[in-house]
Design a protein around this motif. Structure first.
Motif, PDB file in Angstrom:
ATOM      1  N   PHE A  90       0.827  -1.207   0.000  1.00 15.70           N
ATOM      2  CA  PHE A  90       0.000   0.000   0.000  1.00 15.70           C
ATOM      3  C   PHE A  90       0.863   1.259   0.000  1.00 15.70           C
ATOM      4  CE2 PHE A  90      -2.698  -3.312   1.640  1.00 15.70           C
ATOM      5  CZ  PHE A  90      -3.959  -3.031   1.136  1.00 15.70           C
ATOM      6  N   ALA A  91       2.134   1.122   0.363  1.00 16.64           N
ATOM      7  CA  ALA A  91       3.023   2.277   0.441  1.00 16.64           C
ATOM      8  C   ALA A  91       3.259   2.874  -0.939  1.00 16.64           C
ATOM      9  CB  ALA A  91       4.366   1.865   1.055  1.00 16.64           C
ATOM     10  N   GLY A  92       3.393   4.181  -0.977  1.00 19.37           N
ATOM     11  CA  GLY A  92       3.718   4.861  -2.218  1.00 19.37           C
ATOM     12  C   GLY A  92       2.899   6.105  -2.435  1.00 19.37           C
ATOM     13  N   ASP A  93       3.095   6.678  -3.594  1.00 17.22           N
ATOM     14  CA  ASP A  93       2.379   7.881  -4.010  1.00 17.22           C
ATOM     15  C   ASP A  93       1.220   7.456  -4.903  1.00 17.22           C
ATOM     16  OD1 ASP A  93       4.649   8.877  -2.815  1.00 17.22           O
ATOM     17  OD2 ASP A  93       5.116  10.283  -4.414  1.00 17.22           O
ATOM     18  N   TRP A  94       0.047   7.945  -4.584  1.00 20.33           N
ATOM     19  CA  TRP A  94      -1.175   7.564  -5.287  1.00 20.33           C
ATOM     20  C   TRP A  94      -1.912   8.823  -5.745  1.00 20.33           C
ATOM     21  CZ3 TRP A  94      -2.290   2.300  -5.675  1.00 20.33           C
ATOM     22  CH2 TRP A  94      -1.538   1.449  -4.850  1.00 20.33           C
ATOM     23  N   THR A  95      -2.606   8.718  -6.865  1.00 20.84           N
ATOM     24  CA  THR A  95      -3.441   9.811  -7.348  1.00 20.84           C
ATOM     25  C   THR A  95      -4.891   9.333  -7.353  1.00 20.84           C
ATOM     26  OG1 THR A  95      -1.677  10.620  -8.775  1.00 20.84           O
ATOM     27  CG2 THR A  95      -3.909  11.369  -9.281  1.00 20.84           C
ATOM     28  N   ILE A  96      -5.776  10.152  -6.808  1.00 21.46           N
ATOM     29  CA  ILE A  96      -7.210   9.831  -6.859  1.00 21.46           C
ATOM     30  C   ILE A  96      -7.678  10.147  -8.267  1.00 21.46           C
ATOM     31  CG2 ILE A  96      -9.498  10.311  -5.920  1.00 21.46           C
ATOM     32  CD1 ILE A  96      -8.120  11.050  -3.264  1.00 21.46           C
ATOM     33  N   THR A  97      -8.002   9.108  -9.020  1.00 23.98           N
ATOM     34  CA  THR A  97      -8.299   9.256 -10.445  1.00 23.98           C
ATOM     35  C   THR A  97      -9.776   9.156 -10.798  1.00 23.98           C
ATOM     36  OG1 THR A  97      -7.829   6.899 -10.749  1.00 23.98           O
ATOM     37  CG2 THR A  97      -6.025   8.449 -11.173  1.00 23.98           C
ATOM     38  N   ALA A  98     -10.591   8.651  -9.887  1.00 16.58           N
ATOM     39  CA  ALA A  98     -12.013   8.505 -10.203  1.00 16.58           C
ATOM     40  C   ALA A  98     -12.835   8.458  -8.924  1.00 16.58           C
ATOM     41  CB  ALA A  98     -12.254   7.224 -11.007  1.00 16.58           C
ATOM     42  N   ALA A  99     -14.096   8.769  -9.066  1.00 21.06           N
ATOM     43  CA  ALA A  99     -15.060   8.652  -7.978  1.00 21.06           C
ATOM     44  C   ALA A  99     -16.314   8.010  -8.559  1.00 21.06           C
ATOM     45  CB  ALA A  99     -15.386  10.011  -7.385  1.00 21.06           C
ATOM     46  N   LYS A 100     -16.675   6.867  -8.002  1.00 28.23           N
ATOM     47  CA  LYS A 100     -17.856   6.144  -8.467  1.00 28.23           C
ATOM     48  C   LYS A 100     -18.941   6.257  -7.407  1.00 28.23           C
ATOM     49  CE  LYS A 100     -14.864   2.594 -10.488  1.00 28.23           C
ATOM     50  NZ  LYS A 100     -14.520   1.172 -10.477  1.00 28.23           N
ATOM     51  N   GLY A 140     -13.919   4.256   0.543  1.00 24.53           N
ATOM     52  CA  GLY A 140     -15.265   4.782   0.534  1.00 24.53           C
ATOM     53  C   GLY A 140     -15.364   6.014   1.414  1.00 24.53           C
ATOM     54  N   LEU A 141     -16.071   7.010   0.908  1.00 24.57           N
ATOM     55  CA  LEU A 141     -16.310   8.223   1.678  1.00 24.57           C
ATOM     56  C   LEU A 141     -17.645   8.798   1.252  1.00 24.57           C
ATOM     57  CD1 LEU A 141     -15.157  10.226   3.753  1.00 24.57           C
ATOM     58  CD2 LEU A 141     -14.133  11.461   1.837  1.00 24.57           C
ATOM     59  N   ASN A 142     -18.523   8.916   2.217  1.00 23.28           N
ATOM     60  CA  ASN A 142     -19.867   9.416   1.969  1.00 23.28           C
ATOM     61  C   ASN A 142     -20.526   8.577   0.881  1.00 23.28           C
ATOM     62  OD1 ASN A 142     -19.585  11.307   4.029  1.00 23.28           O
ATOM     63  ND2 ASN A 142     -18.494  12.691   2.671  1.00 23.28           N
ATOM     64  N   ASP A 143     -20.988   9.144  -0.197  1.00 27.38           N
ATOM     65  CA  ASP A 143     -21.703   8.373  -1.220  1.00 27.38           C
ATOM     66  C   ASP A 143     -20.820   7.947  -2.386  1.00 27.38           C
ATOM     67  OD1 ASP A 143     -24.113   8.334   0.086  1.00 27.38           O
ATOM     68  OD2 ASP A 143     -25.073   9.866  -1.144  1.00 27.38           O
ATOM     69  N   TYR A 144     -19.487   7.952  -2.191  1.00 26.99           N
ATOM     70  CA  TYR A 144     -18.588   7.619  -3.288  1.00 26.99           C
ATOM     71  C   TYR A 144     -17.549   6.585  -2.899  1.00 26.99           C
ATOM     72  CZ  TYR A 144     -20.528  11.629  -5.672  1.00 26.99           C
ATOM     73  OH  TYR A 144     -21.397  12.492  -6.276  1.00 26.99           O
ATOM     74  N   VAL A 145     -17.119   5.849  -3.912  1.00 23.26           N
ATOM     75  CA  VAL A 145     -15.938   5.009  -3.815  1.00 23.26           C
ATOM     76  C   VAL A 145     -14.900   5.702  -4.683  1.00 23.26           C
ATOM     77  CG1 VAL A 145     -14.896   2.785  -4.394  1.00 23.26           C
ATOM     78  CG2 VAL A 145     -17.205   2.871  -3.424  1.00 23.26           C
ATOM     79  N   TYR A 146     -13.799   6.090  -4.046  1.00 24.87           N
ATOM     80  CA  TYR A 146     -12.719   6.781  -4.747  1.00 24.87           C
ATOM     81  C   TYR A 146     -11.672   5.766  -5.186  1.00 24.87           C
ATOM     82  CZ  TYR A 146     -14.812  11.099  -3.189  1.00 24.87           C
ATOM     83  OH  TYR A 146     -15.693  12.140  -2.994  1.00 24.87           O
ATOM     84  N   VAL A 147     -11.183   5.935  -6.406  1.00 30.98           N
ATOM     85  CA  VAL A 147     -10.200   5.032  -6.994  1.00 30.98           C
ATOM     86  C   VAL A 147      -8.873   5.771  -7.078  1.00 30.98           C
ATOM     87  CG1 VAL A 147      -9.611   3.658  -9.022  1.00 30.98           C
ATOM     88  CG2 VAL A 147     -12.014   3.904  -8.341  1.00 30.98           C
TER      89      VAL A 147
END
Length: 152
Positions: free
Chosen positions: A28-38, A139-146
């Motif tokens: 899980f370690a590393g740099d990540w970008t939030i690319t989508a919200a479903k 998951g946060l509120n009504d979204y799943v963030y990718v």
């Protein structure tokens, strides 16, 4: 003899647990970008949450998961995580929030019945779900963030 050994064993287990409390975020370690919200499977279309701009602010932002902290916007940041990597079946993903795990999990990109999840014990209660080595979801509120892992 047993009465002395048991307290020593329990003390050793507690000390050992404290020594590794911060844990290791592993893959899980590393740099990540939030690319989508479903839209999350648990979202109620009849009673949607008000859009306060959270989704837009999170998209394209960076999250860094390191041994001692998680950095990013306030919704995901954690100054003192206590990592625990677990393996969950689909019915336990997103704190059990999938209404139809057998269909919801694959629709979100999860394959099989064993999904790695990074629990952090952070105040924001965000758990990180690994769809594959390059993709995380939370998951946060009504979204799943990718999130997509940045390559260096």
């Amino acid at each position: 003899m047993r009465h002395i050994f048991l307290p020593v064993l329990l003390t050793a287990a507690l000390v050992g647990g404290c020594a590794i409390a911060a844990g290791n975020p592993g893959a899980f370690a590393g740099d990540w970008t939030i690319t989508a919200a479903k839209t999350a499977p648990w979202a109620d279309p009849a009673h949607p949450l008000a859009d306060n701009g959270e989704r837009a602010s999170l998209l394209n932002s960076t999250v860094v998961i390191s041994a001692n902290k998680i950095t990013g916007l306030k919704q995901v940041a954690c100054p003192d995580p206590h990592y625990d990597i677990k393996t969950y079946a689909p019915d336990m993903l997103f704190q059990g929030g999938l209404q139809h795990p057998a269909t919801d999990a694959p629709a979100l990109g999860f394959k099989g019945n064993a999904v790695k999840v990074l629990e952090t014990d952070c105040e924001n209660e965000v758990d990180w779900h690994m769809a594959d080595n390059g993709t995380l979801e939370f998951g946060l509120n009504d979204y799943v963030y990718v999130l997509t892992k940045k390559t260096k």
